[in-house]
Design an enzyme around this catalytic site. Sequence first.
Site, PDB file in Angstrom:
ATOM      1  N   HIS A 138       0.853  -1.199   0.000  1.00  0.00           N
ATOM      2  CA  HIS A 138       0.000   0.000   0.000  1.00  0.00           C
ATOM      3  C   HIS A 138       0.876   1.232   0.000  1.00  0.00           C
ATOM      4  O   HIS A 138       1.936   1.235   0.635  1.00  0.00           O
ATOM      5  CB  HIS A 138      -0.911   0.012   1.239  1.00  0.00           C
ATOM      6  CG  HIS A 138      -2.065   0.928   1.096  1.00  0.00           C
ATOM      7  ND1 HIS A 138      -1.972   2.278   1.370  1.00  0.00           N
ATOM      8  CD2 HIS A 138      -3.318   0.715   0.661  1.00  0.00           C
ATOM      9  CE1 HIS A 138      -3.136   2.835   1.116  1.00  0.00           C
ATOM     10  NE2 HIS A 138      -3.970   1.915   0.677  1.00  0.00           N
ATOM     11  N   ASP A 150      -7.992  -5.273  -0.089  1.00  0.00           N
ATOM     12  CA  ASP A 150      -8.489  -6.111  -1.182  1.00  0.00           C
ATOM     13  C   ASP A 150      -8.091  -7.575  -1.056  1.00  0.00           C
ATOM     14  O   ASP A 150      -8.562  -8.414  -1.816  1.00  0.00           O
ATOM     15  CB  ASP A 150      -7.963  -5.570  -2.524  1.00  0.00           C
ATOM     16  CG  ASP A 150      -8.623  -4.255  -2.887  1.00  0.00           C
ATOM     17  OD1 ASP A 150      -9.828  -4.132  -2.634  1.00  0.00           O
ATOM     18  OD2 ASP A 150      -7.936  -3.364  -3.414  1.00  0.00           O
TER      19      ASP A 150
HETATM   20  N1  CMC Z   1       4.151  -7.584  -4.855  1.00  0.00           N
HETATM   21  C1  CMC Z   1       5.502  -7.556  -5.010  1.00  0.00           C
HETATM   22  N2  CMC Z   1       6.276  -6.477  -4.805  1.00  0.00           N
HETATM   23  C2  CMC Z   1       5.652  -5.359  -4.423  1.00  0.00           C
HETATM   24  C3  CMC Z   1       4.253  -5.291  -4.241  1.00  0.00           C
HETATM   25  C4  CMC Z   1       3.508  -6.466  -4.463  1.00  0.00           C
HETATM   26  N3  CMC Z   1       2.200  -6.474  -4.301  1.00  0.00           N
HETATM   27  N4  CMC Z   1       3.917  -4.052  -3.870  1.00  0.00           N
HETATM   28  C5  CMC Z   1       5.044  -3.341  -3.821  1.00  0.00           C
HETATM   29  N5  CMC Z   1       6.100  -4.123  -4.148  1.00  0.00           N
HETATM   30  C6  CMC Z   1       7.517  -3.746  -4.151  1.00  0.00           C
HETATM   31  C7  CMC Z   1       7.881  -2.922  -5.395  1.00  0.00           C
HETATM   32  O1  CMC Z   1       8.337  -3.755  -6.437  1.00  0.00           O
HETATM   33  C8  CMC Z   1       8.949  -2.017  -4.858  1.00  0.00           C
HETATM   34  O2  CMC Z   1      10.137  -2.768  -4.742  1.00  0.00           O
HETATM   35  P1  CMC Z   1      11.592  -2.073  -5.012  1.00  0.00           P
HETATM   36  O3  CMC Z   1      11.705  -1.005  -3.943  1.00  0.00           O
HETATM   37  O4  CMC Z   1      12.565  -3.158  -4.900  1.00  0.00           O
HETATM   38  O5  CMC Z   1      11.514  -1.478  -6.391  1.00  0.00           O
HETATM   39  C9  CMC Z   1       8.492  -1.707  -3.430  1.00  0.00           C
HETATM   40  O6  CMC Z   1       7.715  -2.854  -3.047  1.00  0.00           O
HETATM   41  C10 CMC Z   1       7.655  -0.439  -3.303  1.00  0.00           C
HETATM   42  O7  CMC Z   1       6.558  -0.561  -4.202  1.00  0.00           O
HETATM   43  P2  CMC Z   1       5.966   0.604  -5.071  1.00  0.00           P
HETATM   44  O8  CMC Z   1       5.283   0.027  -6.258  1.00  0.00           O
HETATM   45  O9  CMC Z   1       7.022   1.635  -5.325  1.00  0.00           O
HETATM   46  O10 CMC Z   1       4.903   1.207  -4.049  1.00  0.00           O
HETATM   47  P3  CMC Z   1       3.685   2.118  -4.393  1.00  0.00           P
HETATM   48  O11 CMC Z   1       3.350   2.859  -3.161  1.00  0.00           O
HETATM   49  O12 CMC Z   1       3.959   2.922  -5.623  1.00  0.00           O
HETATM   50  O13 CMC Z   1       2.534   1.078  -4.772  1.00  0.00           O
HETATM   51  C11 CMC Z   1       0.701  -0.399  -4.640  1.00  0.00           C
HETATM   52  C12 CMC Z   1       1.522   0.682  -3.923  1.00  0.00           C
HETATM   53  C13 CMC Z   1      -0.544  -0.685  -3.815  1.00  0.00           C
HETATM   54  C14 CMC Z   1       0.267   0.094  -6.011  1.00  0.00           C
HETATM   55  C15 CMC Z   1       1.547  -1.684  -4.758  1.00  0.00           C
HETATM   56  O14 CMC Z   1       1.904  -2.150  -3.485  1.00  0.00           O
HETATM   57  C16 CMC Z   1       0.846  -2.772  -5.552  1.00  0.00           C
HETATM   58  O15 CMC Z   1       0.914  -2.780  -6.799  1.00  0.00           O
HETATM   59  N6  CMC Z   1       0.137  -3.727  -4.857  1.00  0.00           N
HETATM   60  C17 CMC Z   1      -0.626  -4.737  -5.544  1.00  0.00           C
HETATM   61  C18 CMC Z   1      -1.943  -4.177  -6.013  1.00  0.00           C
HETATM   62  C19 CMC Z   1      -2.919  -3.945  -4.885  1.00  0.00           C
HETATM   63  O16 CMC Z   1      -3.120  -4.793  -4.043  1.00  0.00           O
HETATM   64  N7  CMC Z   1      -3.575  -2.786  -4.897  1.00  0.00           N
HETATM   65  C20 CMC Z   1      -4.590  -2.421  -3.916  1.00  0.00           C
HETATM   66  C21 CMC Z   1      -4.154  -1.305  -3.053  1.00  0.00           C
HETATM   67  S1  CMC Z   1      -5.171  -1.080  -1.580  1.00  0.00           S
HETATM   68  C22 CMC Z   1      -6.775  -0.740  -2.107  1.00  0.00           C
HETATM   69  C23 CMC Z   1      -6.930   0.355  -3.068  1.00  0.00           C
HETATM   70  O17 CMC Z   1      -6.175   1.322  -3.135  1.00  0.00           O
HETATM   71  O18 CMC Z   1      -7.898   0.319  -3.810  1.00  0.00           O
END
Ligand code: CMC
Length: 431
Positions: free
Chosen positions: A308, A366
Amino acid sequence: MAEKKFELTNLVTGKKSVAEVKSGTLGPDVLNIASLGKDHGLFTFDPGFMATAACESKITFIDGDEGVLLHRGIPIEQLAEKSNFLEVAYLLINGELPTGEQSAEFTNAIGHHTMINESLLRFFNGFQYNAHPMAMLSGVVASMSAFYHDSMDINNPRHREIFAHRIIAKIPTIAAAAYKHSLGQPFVYPRNDLDYGSNLLHMFFAVPCEPYHIDPVTAQALDLLFILHADHEQNASTSTVRLAGSTGANPYAAISAGISALWGPAHGGANEAVLAMLEQIGTVENVPKYLAKAKDKNDNFRLMGFGHRVYKNFDPRATIIRAMCHKVLAKLGKSDNPLFELALRLEEIALKDDYFVERKLYPNVDFYSGIIYSAIGIPPSMFTVMFAIARTVGWVAHWQEMISDPAMKISRPRQLYTGAGKRNYVEVGKR
Ligand code: CMC
């Protein structure tokens, strides 16, 4: 409280300026950089809004490090235990819990707006039966602006209130119409003698040829899921509604923009993606293989329902939903749900894995919600629609807060331009 200031120094020219530091009720202070352009000729650069507070708000507070979520100051755990969805809607929109009389009035107002114009109903015939329901929802909600354009003066508080009642009342009706259209079943009209969740179940699952009995356990589960999804401060879809609404656009069109933003798998679309992922993983034996994929930077597989932007700790909503899964599945006699077993094991294994520990990736709202939706008969393609129904309340609250603020401005971000420098047009024969 002493006024807080921040000194900014350009280390090349030595020019100094002072910026105001603003403090909220809770959470970190923010630096007011409005005068940066005037003082230093600079804009800030923050792709993805990783460090930018885009507005001031009194609606919801999240402490991502501690896993805290408050609506108008009240912890989500208390609302989940003691309140109901329409009461939370009232709280989010009006700022206070309603008295008994206010609650009855609000529920009555919502009840009086549940039907949709018959012409709007005919819009569904323009969609293929297999159209994604989020596409239908966004299209039909945007079309509502054509029905209520003349009676919608955004500067008139009463008009804004009627808009709030209308959209909260009609979005389940539109969602149900999308569902019935996808099945080829006749549309079922709303019943105002039912509570919000029971009416939704009635419109989704009743058919004209036999009686439909609403299961109170199912209705209660739905109400709780709606409470947990009602608002989450400046998330992508809410920010989209604010941005679209900041132009003075018709609010139904702004809500439709929010629905489109919610659909993406990184946001509300994750609940549908989680179920697909669990089915793909299949068994606990396959978990290590998929965790390795999630950690592999050359593989675009992510653990859906994990991570998140704000929570770097347990998402309190996920904790509530996990507990709720146990209760609901037991009450429905579906305790041996293999996908729930798999999800529990996946969480356990991931939370011991260094990759997830170091990055503070925990299950989000989720991760478990789809398991409950499935258990109560909602198909995966409708999961994000359920999220949209609940989040409509948050979108309305934020839109109202923004429009009623006399200092409101159109949202207009700037950019760092990295394209070609100025150059001359070249005639086609010379290219
Ligand atoms: N699986 C694997 N690696 C992950 C995941 C994941 N679900 N989420 C984040 N990471 C890793 C990412 O690769 C990065 O690694 P590194 O620092 O080595 O490059 C690190 O963790 C930080 O991730 P980020 O993508 O820079 O973080 P963000 O704040 O931009 O993204 C997020 C947040 C929710 C989009 C992401 O965690 C994600 O894609 N999660 C899966 C989709 C999901 O469950 N979304 C629902 C969010 S909650 C409800 C809502 O908002 O509707």
